[in-house]
Design a protein around this motif. Sequence first.
Motif, short mmCIF file in Angstrom:
data_model
loop_
_atom_site.label_atom_id
_atom_site.label_comp_id
_atom_site.label_asym_id
_atom_site.label_seq_id
_atom_site.Cartn_x
_atom_site.Cartn_y
_atom_site.Cartn_z
N MET A 1 0.84 -1.17 0.00
CA MET A 1 0.00 0.00 0.00
C MET A 1 0.89 1.23 0.00
N LYS A 2 0.74 2.08 -1.01
CA LYS A 2 1.58 3.27 -1.12
C LYS A 2 0.74 4.51 -0.81
N ASN A 3 1.29 5.36 0.05
CA ASN A 3 0.61 6.60 0.42
C ASN A 3 1.31 7.76 -0.27
N THR A 4 0.61 8.41 -1.17
CA THR A 4 1.21 9.51 -1.92
C THR A 4 1.09 10.84 -1.19
N SER A 5 0.45 10.85 -0.03
CA SER A 5 0.30 12.12 0.70
C SER A 5 1.42 12.35 1.71
N ILE A 6 2.43 11.48 1.74
CA ILE A 6 3.56 11.68 2.64
C ILE A 6 4.43 12.80 2.07
N GLN A 7 4.66 13.83 2.90
CA GLN A 7 5.45 14.97 2.45
C GLN A 7 6.36 15.45 3.58
N ASN A 8 7.38 16.21 3.20
CA ASN A 8 8.22 16.87 4.18
C ASN A 8 7.50 18.12 4.68
N GLY A 9 7.68 18.39 5.96
CA GLY A 9 7.05 19.58 6.49
C GLY A 9 7.59 19.98 7.84
N ILE A 10 7.14 21.14 8.27
CA ILE A 10 7.52 21.72 9.56
C ILE A 10 6.43 21.41 10.57
N ILE A 11 6.85 21.03 11.76
CA ILE A 11 5.95 20.87 12.89
C ILE A 11 6.30 22.00 13.86
N LEU A 12 5.30 22.77 14.27
CA LEU A 12 5.50 23.84 15.24
C LEU A 12 4.50 23.65 16.38
N ILE A 13 5.02 23.58 17.60
CA ILE A 13 4.15 23.47 18.76
C ILE A 13 4.48 24.60 19.73
N PRO A 14 3.61 25.62 19.82
CA PRO A 14 3.72 26.57 20.92
C PRO A 14 3.00 25.97 22.13
N ASP A 15 3.64 26.05 23.28
CA ASP A 15 3.14 25.40 24.50
C ASP A 15 3.39 26.34 25.67
N PHE A 16 2.44 26.40 26.60
CA PHE A 16 2.58 27.28 27.77
C PHE A 16 3.41 26.60 28.84
#
Length: 184
Positions: A1-16
């Motif tokens: 099963m191949k997933n074509t929606s896998i992409q490189n990206g940035i994860i940003l988590i602002p946390d208190f």
Amino acid sequence: MKNTSIQNGIILIPDFSGFTEFVFNTKLYTGEYIVRQLLSILIDVNNQYFDISEIEGDAILFYKYDQKPSYQKVSKMLRNMRNAFNMKILELSEMLNTTIELSLKFIVHYGKFTQYNIGSFKKLYGKPIVEAHQMLKNDLAEQPSYALYSHSFLENSQKDEADSNKEPMQVSEVGAIQYFGNIE
């Protein structure tokens, strides 16, 4: 099963930082109002640059698919978010005649991930998502506001040397930390 929606990206988590103590020491309605205001200001300052995957308590999981992330753009966004957050804390403290002891930390990570839908919810999936959440669990919680950039983000971003007037402290196991000073 191949997933074509896998992409490189940035994860940003602002946390208190200081959230647990805040919840235990603040009246329910007042605390909910303050947190809603602070989360809303972070979303407003984001100005749709990042997409929102979810909001959980005192943290927002932002993401952006991006093959060539910009250290300068992300750092500027974090400074703007931090400044708006601090200004909102001052405004709310005056308005409610209370002291709000919260600061803001940011986790910035990069890698391959995908998303899937469950009903009307979009959920992110991938190793970088878990790693970004693991980066939140560090010994820096007592520090003032800071941004923790992963090695992966720094290696894949295009860092403009003119923007790096404050050299981040290197932490070998996770990446680099940029401590924020007072409101600029």
